[in-house]
Design an enzyme around this catalytic site. Structure first.
Site, PDB file in Angstrom:
ATOM      1  N   CYS A  15       0.795  -1.107  -0.153  1.00 48.72           N
ATOM      2  CA  CYS A  15       0.059   0.080  -0.025  1.00 48.72           C
ATOM      3  C   CYS A  15       0.685   1.230   0.193  1.00 48.72           C
ATOM      4  O   CYS A  15       1.431   1.627   1.047  1.00 48.72           O
ATOM      5  CB  CYS A  15      -1.093   0.016   1.437  1.00 48.72           C
ATOM      6  N   GLN A  30      -6.723  -5.085 -34.559  1.00 48.35           N
ATOM      7  CA  GLN A  30      -7.035  -4.634 -35.599  1.00 48.35           C
ATOM      8  C   GLN A  30      -6.892  -5.797 -36.759  1.00 48.35           C
ATOM      9  O   GLN A  30      -7.630  -5.869 -37.652  1.00 48.35           O
ATOM     10  CB  GLN A  30      -5.923  -3.480 -36.077  1.00 48.35           C
ATOM     11  N   GLY A  37      -9.942  -7.453 -36.886  1.00 48.71           N
ATOM     12  CA  GLY A  37     -11.057  -7.015 -37.474  1.00 48.71           C
ATOM     13  C   GLY A  37     -11.981  -6.853 -36.271  1.00 48.71           C
ATOM     14  O   GLY A  37     -12.125  -6.558 -35.263  1.00 48.71           O
ATOM     15  N   GLU A  39       2.884   1.186 -10.925  1.00 43.53           N
ATOM     16  CA  GLU A  39       4.530   1.144 -10.596  1.00 43.53           C
ATOM     17  C   GLU A  39       5.063   2.150 -11.527  1.00 43.53           C
ATOM     18  O   GLU A  39       6.306   1.794 -11.720  1.00 43.53           O
ATOM     19  CB  GLU A  39       4.934  -0.264 -10.827  1.00 43.53           C
ATOM     20  N   GLY A  40       4.596   3.252 -11.657  1.00 45.95           N
ATOM     21  CA  GLY A  40       5.289   4.311 -12.516  1.00 45.95           C
ATOM     22  C   GLY A  40       4.950   4.602 -13.885  1.00 45.95           C
ATOM     23  O   GLY A  40       4.929   3.508 -14.733  1.00 45.95           O
ATOM     24  N   THR A  41       4.139   5.593 -14.241  1.00 47.42           N
ATOM     25  CA  THR A  41       3.564   5.721 -15.494  1.00 47.42           C
ATOM     26  C   THR A  41       4.858   5.949 -16.527  1.00 47.42           C
ATOM     27  O   THR A  41       5.764   6.002 -16.100  1.00 47.42           O
ATOM     28  CB  THR A  41       2.954   7.135 -15.698  1.00 47.42           C
ATOM     29  N   ALA A  81      -1.618  11.201  -4.032  1.00 39.14           N
ATOM     30  CA  ALA A  81      -0.080  10.959  -4.203  1.00 39.14           C
ATOM     31  C   ALA A  81      -0.069   9.562  -4.810  1.00 39.14           C
ATOM     32  O   ALA A  81      -0.061   8.733  -4.193  1.00 39.14           O
ATOM     33  CB  ALA A  81       0.459  10.716  -2.796  1.00 39.14           C
TER      34      ALA A  81
END
Length: 408
Positions: free
Chosen positions: A128, A361, A364, A388-390, A134
């Site tokens: 956590c 794609q 289809g 875990e971090g963008t 944050a």
């Protein structure tokens, strides 16, 4: 000097094939059901425990693989099966890494076994860290831990969010602020033992993807934990805080915080998860392109399709190599001088999003339905560029490491 090789040894191949069989025979057949139910797949976790996959011993063996490839290899195969179920199986590992990164030997031996339980009584754990205000900005964390010296207890108050297994876990590892003046350097990690009064589950999130993995808020209201539940111990914490204050006063080097130590250790593993999902979607698209006929021939005969598949496979292999490099470096003690851990997570996660989109794609209209798994894989892949971090944070970490500048 040992000969350089990228080939897995016989033991690693045996483990890989065993995991692949479990993913194919147990995880995949259950994937659609648990995605629809949006519930923790306890029966699948129990099956993983019975065969030894969901266990401390298994992850310890992979963690201590001298090549560093044990964990990424395991992650790729399990997530090839299904990302949501696989995250339910491996989600406890993030809490375990939090203890390994910050705890004493006694704490590691005491708490990690309780995170897993056994095949007859399966348990899970939760790490956590994130809060409503944050996420990437760990310096804005508000959850507080105040030491009650008279009772040798820490009192925790706050709300955590986006916690895998949050609220249903047997053991929670909670990152909290112990010195607000030090910002992110004033954080510490705490074990919240089972059935501790004051800890409760808040909102359970209904998610776009990885829906078989439980994600929820964790509310802490005057949660009291014994002093020995501070990971690393109070003496070590006091020393670290003192160094942080001295460096802050002198403008010296930064001190790592508890959450970042956990994320740095786990980023290549997340990259491996993304590789597994991307590979699964690519394989479905390849098989479909070979059998789907239009205008009297398989659609793979068209360069427009064949070139897409070539690019997909190339990106997957490149992502795997970045993950393996970072994992090998971490295991052999080589520093991430160019943020190689963040590189691996960034490229693999972006690859998973791109490859799964291309798979939809190629299929289809069929790719847009739940009759085919690429729709689910595409939804699942979206999380890799976020948790875990963008991707933006990974790029920031890489740029700061390369330049030595405080890029904002």
């Amino acid at each position: 000097m040992a000969e350089f090789t990228l080939e897995l040894n016989d033991d690693q191949k045996q483990v890989r094939d065993w995991l692949h069989g479990f993913a194919a025979d147990v995880i995949r057949p259950a994937a659609s059901e648990w995605d629809e139910r949006e519930e923790t797949p306890w029966p699948v976790i129990q099956e993983a425990a019975k065969v030894g996959i969901y266990s401390l011993d298994f992850y310890a063996q992979q963690f201590f693989d001298p090549t560093g490839l044990g964990i990424p290899m395991a992650m790729e195969e399990l997530f090839w099966g299904d990302a949501g179920i696989a995250l339910s199986i491996v989600g406890t590992g993030l809490a375990a890494v939090g203890v390994l990164a910050n705890g004493t030997e006694e704490q590691i031996g005491t708490w990690i076994p309780q995170m897993y339980g056994d095949a007859d009584d399966v348990k899970v754990a939760a790490f956590c860290s994130s809060e409503p205000d944050a996420g990437s900005d760990v310096a804005s964390m508000r959850t507080r831990a105040v030491y009650d010296q008279a009772k040798d207890e820490w009192v925790l108050n706050g709300t955590k969010t986006w916690a895998t297994n949050g609220g249903i876990a047997n053991v929670h590892v909670v990152v909290a602020v112990v010195d607000p003046e030090l910002g992110s350097k004033g954080h510490a990690s705490f074990i919240v033992p089972p059935d501790t009064p004051g800890l409760s589950q808040g909102q359970k999130f209904k998610k776009h993807g990885i829906r078989a993995s439980h994600t929820a808020e964790v509310v802490l209201e005057d949660v009291r934990v014994p002093g020995h539940c501070l990971l690393g111990g109070k003496e070590k914490l006091d020393q670290r805080l003192a160094r942080a204050r001295e460096r802050a006063a002198s403008g010296g080097e930064r001190v790592k915080n508890a959450a970042m130590a956990t994320f740095e250790a786990s980023r290549p593993a997340v990259g491996a998860m993304a590789v597994g999902t991307a590979r699964a979607a690519y394989e479905v698209a390849l098989d479909y392109a070979k059998t789907r006929t239009q205008f009297g021939r398989p659609i793979i005969d068209n360069q427009g399709i064949a070139f897409q598949l070539a690019d997909m496979r190339t990106r997957i292999d490149a992502a795997r190599l970045l993950v393996w490099r970072a994992s090998w470096m971490a295991t052999t003690g080589k520093p991430f001088t160019s943020a190689e851990g963040s590189m691996s997570k960034l490229y693999a996660s972006e690859t998973a999003k791109e490859v799964t989109a291309q798979a939809v794609q190629i299929l289809g209209g069929n790719g847009f339905t739940r009759e085919y798994p690429v729709e689910r894989m595409h939804r699942d892949a979206a999380i890799y560029t976020i948790f875990e971090g963008t991707s933006e944070i990974q790029r920031l970490v890489i740029a700061r490491t390369l330049s030595g500048m405080p890029i904002r």
